[in-house]
Write a protein that holds these residues in place. Structure first.
Motif, PDB file in Angstrom:
ATOM      1  N   VAL A 103       0.862  -1.177   0.000  1.00 21.40           N
ATOM      2  CA  VAL A 103       0.000   0.000   0.000  1.00 21.40           C
ATOM      3  C   VAL A 103       0.898   1.225   0.000  1.00 21.40           C
ATOM      4  O   VAL A 103       1.780   1.359   0.855  1.00 21.40           O
ATOM      5  CB  VAL A 103      -0.938   0.021   1.220  1.00 21.40           C
ATOM      6  N   ARG A 104       0.668   2.085  -0.978  1.00 19.41           N
ATOM      7  CA  ARG A 104       1.357   3.377  -1.016  1.00 19.41           C
ATOM      8  C   ARG A 104       0.549   4.343  -0.156  1.00 19.41           C
ATOM      9  O   ARG A 104      -0.660   4.468  -0.326  1.00 19.41           O
ATOM     10  CB  ARG A 104       1.431   3.915  -2.446  1.00 19.41           C
ATOM     11  N   ILE A 105       1.225   4.991   0.791  1.00 13.24           N
ATOM     12  CA  ILE A 105       0.607   6.033   1.610  1.00 13.24           C
ATOM     13  C   ILE A 105       1.128   7.348   1.045  1.00 13.24           C
ATOM     14  O   ILE A 105       2.318   7.646   1.148  1.00 13.24           O
ATOM     15  CB  ILE A 105       0.990   5.884   3.096  1.00 13.24           C
ATOM     16  N   VAL A 106       0.250   8.106   0.421  1.00 15.18           N
ATOM     17  CA  VAL A 106       0.646   9.325  -0.281  1.00 15.18           C
ATOM     18  C   VAL A 106       0.104  10.538   0.482  1.00 15.18           C
ATOM     19  O   VAL A 106      -1.101  10.621   0.736  1.00 15.18           O
ATOM     20  CB  VAL A 106       0.114   9.319  -1.728  1.00 15.18           C
ATOM     21  N   VAL A 107       1.001  11.445   0.837  1.00 16.50           N
ATOM     22  CA  VAL A 107       0.610  12.644   1.578  1.00 16.50           C
ATOM     23  C   VAL A 107       1.003  13.872   0.769  1.00 16.50           C
ATOM     24  O   VAL A 107       2.181  14.084   0.475  1.00 16.50           O
ATOM     25  CB  VAL A 107       1.276  12.694   2.972  1.00 16.50           C
ATOM     26  N   THR A 108       0.007  14.672   0.417  1.00 12.51           N
ATOM     27  CA  THR A 108       0.239  15.972  -0.197  1.00 12.51           C
ATOM     28  C   THR A 108       0.241  16.990   0.936  1.00 12.51           C
ATOM     29  O   THR A 108      -0.745  17.092   1.674  1.00 12.51           O
ATOM     30  CB  THR A 108      -0.863  16.309  -1.216  1.00 12.51           C
ATOM     31  N   PRO A 109       1.338  17.709   1.125  1.00 15.33           N
ATOM     32  CA  PRO A 109       1.400  18.653   2.244  1.00 15.33           C
ATOM     33  C   PRO A 109       0.327  19.740   2.168  1.00 15.33           C
ATOM     34  O   PRO A 109       0.110  20.350   1.119  1.00 15.33           O
ATOM     35  CB  PRO A 109       2.795  19.265   2.118  1.00 15.33           C
ATOM     36  N   THR A 110      -0.358  19.947   3.303  1.00 22.36           N
ATOM     37  CA  THR A 110      -1.322  21.043   3.437  1.00 22.36           C
ATOM     38  C   THR A 110      -0.801  22.101   4.410  1.00 22.36           C
ATOM     39  O   THR A 110      -1.415  23.143   4.587  1.00 22.36           O
ATOM     40  CB  THR A 110      -2.683  20.522   3.932  1.00 22.36           C
ATOM     41  N   TRP A 111       0.329  21.797   5.040  1.00 24.92           N
ATOM     42  CA  TRP A 111       0.968  22.701   6.001  1.00 24.92           C
ATOM     43  C   TRP A 111       2.412  22.251   6.134  1.00 24.92           C
ATOM     44  O   TRP A 111       2.692  21.050   6.083  1.00 24.92           O
ATOM     45  CB  TRP A 111       0.257  22.601   7.359  1.00 24.92           C
ATOM     46  N   ALA A 112       3.327  23.205   6.290  1.00 18.86           N
ATOM     47  CA  ALA A 112       4.740  22.849   6.459  1.00 18.86           C
ATOM     48  C   ALA A 112       5.440  23.916   7.274  1.00 18.86           C
ATOM     49  O   ALA A 112       5.099  25.102   7.195  1.00 18.86           O
ATOM     50  CB  ALA A 112       5.429  22.699   5.102  1.00 18.86           C
ATOM     51  N   LYS A 113       6.414  23.468   8.072  1.00 19.59           N
ATOM     52  CA  LYS A 113       7.260  24.400   8.819  1.00 19.59           C
ATOM     53  C   LYS A 113       8.655  23.820   8.871  1.00 19.59           C
ATOM     54  O   LYS A 113       8.844  22.639   9.159  1.00 19.59           O
ATOM     55  CB  LYS A 113       6.744  24.616  10.232  1.00 19.59           C
ATOM     56  N   LEU A 114       9.636  24.659   8.578  1.00 22.91           N
ATOM     57  CA  LEU A 114      11.045  24.300   8.683  1.00 22.91           C
ATOM     58  C   LEU A 114      11.611  24.997   9.913  1.00 22.91           C
ATOM     59  O   LEU A 114      11.445  26.206  10.082  1.00 22.91           O
ATOM     60  CB  LEU A 114      11.808  24.743   7.435  1.00 22.91           C
ATOM     61  N   ILE A 115      12.261  24.217  10.766  1.00 22.60           N
ATOM     62  CA  ILE A 115      12.930  24.773  11.939  1.00 22.60           C
ATOM     63  C   ILE A 115      14.409  24.426  11.812  1.00 22.60           C
ATOM     64  O   ILE A 115      14.771  23.251  11.777  1.00 22.60           O
ATOM     65  CB  ILE A 115      12.352  24.176  13.242  1.00 22.60           C
ATOM     66  N   ASP A 116      15.246  25.477  11.715  1.00 17.41           N
ATOM     67  CA  ASP A 116      16.682  25.227  11.597  1.00 17.41           C
ATOM     68  C   ASP A 116      17.479  25.854  12.743  1.00 17.41           C
ATOM     69  O   ASP A 116      18.686  25.696  12.827  1.00 17.41           O
ATOM     70  CB  ASP A 116      17.226  25.690  10.246  1.00 17.41           C
ATOM     71  N   PHE A 117      16.801  26.564  13.639  1.00 14.57           N
ATOM     72  CA  PHE A 117      17.403  27.216  14.797  1.00 14.57           C
ATOM     73  C   PHE A 117      18.423  28.285  14.407  1.00 14.57           C
ATOM     74  O   PHE A 117      19.170  28.754  15.258  1.00 14.57           O
ATOM     75  CB  PHE A 117      18.009  26.202  15.782  1.00 14.57           C
ATOM     76  N   GLU A 118      18.446  28.655  13.134  1.00 19.93           N
ATOM     77  CA  GLU A 118      19.276  29.767  12.685  1.00 19.93           C
ATOM     78  C   GLU A 118      18.380  30.853  12.111  1.00 19.93           C
ATOM     79  O   GLU A 118      18.420  31.993  12.548  1.00 19.93           O
ATOM     80  CB  GLU A 118      20.306  29.292  11.661  1.00 19.93           C
ATOM     81  N   THR A 119      17.552  30.470  11.134  1.00 16.85           N
ATOM     82  CA  THR A 119      16.634  31.440  10.540  1.00 16.85           C
ATOM     83  C   THR A 119      15.203  31.220  10.990  1.00 16.85           C
ATOM     84  O   THR A 119      14.375  32.115  10.862  1.00 16.85           O
ATOM     85  CB  THR A 119      16.691  31.375   8.994  1.00 16.85           C
ATOM     86  N   THR A 120      14.903  30.033  11.515  1.00 21.71           N
ATOM     87  CA  THR A 120      13.555  29.737  11.991  1.00 21.71           C
ATOM     88  C   THR A 120      13.627  28.983  13.314  1.00 21.71           C
ATOM     89  O   THR A 120      14.558  28.207  13.553  1.00 21.71           O
ATOM     90  CB  THR A 120      12.784  28.873  10.966  1.00 21.71           C
ATOM     91  N   LEU A 121      12.637  29.231  14.155  1.00 16.65           N
ATOM     92  CA  LEU A 121      12.564  28.626  15.482  1.00 16.65           C
ATOM     93  C   LEU A 121      11.180  28.023  15.689  1.00 16.65           C
ATOM     94  O   LEU A 121      10.233  28.403  14.988  1.00 16.65           O
ATOM     95  CB  LEU A 121      12.782  29.703  16.558  1.00 16.65           C
ATOM     96  N   PRO A 122      11.034  27.147  16.673  1.00 17.29           N
ATOM     97  CA  PRO A 122       9.678  26.706  17.032  1.00 17.29           C
ATOM     98  C   PRO A 122       8.839  27.926  17.422  1.00 17.29           C
ATOM     99  O   PRO A 122       9.358  28.892  17.999  1.00 17.29           O
ATOM    100  CB  PRO A 122       9.902  25.781  18.230  1.00 17.29           C
ATOM    101  N   SER A 123       7.548  27.912  17.138  1.00 15.23           N
ATOM    102  CA  SER A 123       6.698  29.082  17.376  1.00 15.23           C
ATOM    103  C   SER A 123       6.712  29.529  18.835  1.00 15.23           C
ATOM    104  O   SER A 123       6.703  30.730  19.123  1.00 15.23           O
ATOM    105  CB  SER A 123       5.265  28.816  16.899  1.00 15.23           C
ATOM    106  N   ALA A 124       6.771  28.598  19.788  1.00 11.85           N
ATOM    107  CA  ALA A 124       6.814  28.977  21.201  1.00 11.85           C
ATOM    108  C   ALA A 124       8.102  29.725  21.528  1.00 11.85           C
ATOM    109  O   ALA A 124       8.095  30.694  22.302  1.00 11.85           O
ATOM    110  CB  ALA A 124       6.669  27.742  22.090  1.00 11.85           C
ATOM    111  N   VAL A 125       9.221  29.310  20.931  1.00  8.95           N
ATOM    112  CA  VAL A 125      10.493  29.995  21.161  1.00  8.95           C
ATOM    113  C   VAL A 125      10.465  31.366  20.486  1.00  8.95           C
ATOM    114  O   VAL A 125      10.955  32.354  21.048  1.00  8.95           O
ATOM    115  CB  VAL A 125      11.683  29.136  20.679  1.00  8.95           C
ATOM    116  N   GLU A 126       9.877  31.448  19.287  1.00 10.55           N
ATOM    117  CA  GLU A 126       9.736  32.746  18.621  1.00 10.55           C
ATOM    118  C   GLU A 126       8.981  33.724  19.522  1.00 10.55           C
ATOM    119  O   GLU A 126       9.337  34.895  19.625  1.00 10.55           O
ATOM    120  CB  GLU A 126       9.003  32.594  17.286  1.00 10.55           C
ATOM    121  N   GLU A 127       7.927  33.240  20.176  1.00 10.96           N
ATOM    122  CA  GLU A 127       7.130  34.076  21.081  1.00 10.96           C
ATOM    123  C   GLU A 127       7.994  34.553  22.257  1.00 10.96           C
ATOM    124  O   GLU A 127       7.920  35.715  22.646  1.00 10.96           O
ATOM    125  CB  GLU A 127       5.914  33.294  21.579  1.00 10.96           C
ATOM    126  N   LEU A 128       8.810  33.673  22.827  1.00 12.18           N
ATOM    127  CA  LEU A 128       9.681  34.075  23.935  1.00 12.18           C
ATOM    128  C   LEU A 128      10.696  35.125  23.498  1.00 12.18           C
ATOM    129  O   LEU A 128      10.978  36.076  24.234  1.00 12.18           O
ATOM    130  CB  LEU A 128      10.401  32.856  24.519  1.00 12.18           C
TER     131      LEU A 128
END
Length: 165
Positions: free
Chosen positions: A130-155
């Protein structure tokens, strides 16, 4: 999240590196209503995450009942690079071994002889998958250089406000 926002995130160089990895963690809601997260091989075809599993996998009835999934693809180094994806699982029962399954196992360290033996074993074991195929409907990249988890961004924002008050 708009499709162009998702595309922009998934086309970033770090996202592309993560999408070239072997394993993702697939999170879904089991039939008993409790959460599950399982490591599973995947491949990225440029617009969808494709995973393959046995036709008798326990996750399939759960995904048929509730196709909402979340995927995590990350690194094991500090700081980690993390790609979070949400979408809906579409299930595609196929005869034989899907090409994606053979591709997604292509980066494991195997000699050519081991690869031939592995593929023969796979073909003798599975009459279909069985192929499980997921088309992204939401995405977030966290690299801790240019992007952070949203809770850390808030802090960070709150600290900046305190310092400038």
């Amino acid at each position: 999240m708009q499709p162009n926002e998702i595309t922009e995130i998934l086309n970033r160089p770090i996202s592309q590196e993560l999408l070239a990895r072997d394993l993702t963690r697939l999170a879904y809601v089991a039939k008993d209503g409790t959460p599950r997260s399982v490591p599973i091989g995947f491949t990225w075809n440029g617009s969808q995450i494709v995973m393959c599993t046995t036709k008798n996998a326990p996750k399939l009835p759960a995904l048929r009942h509730n196709p909402a999934v979340a995927l995590t693809i990350d690194t094991e180094v500090h700081p980690p690079k993390i790609l979070l994806i949400r979408g809906r699982a579409e299930l595609d029962v196929v005869d034989g071994i899907p090409e994606e399954y053979l591709q997604m196992n292509g980066s494991y360290e195997m000699t050519a002889e081991q690869r031939v033996e592995w593929e023969a074993e796979v073909r003798s074991l599975y009459d279909g998958m069985v192929r499980i195929v997921v088309t992204p409907t939401w995405a977030k990249l966290i690299d801790f250089e240019t992007t952070l988890p949203s809770a850390v961004e808030e802090l960070v924002r709150q600290r900046a406000e305190r310092l400038h008050a």
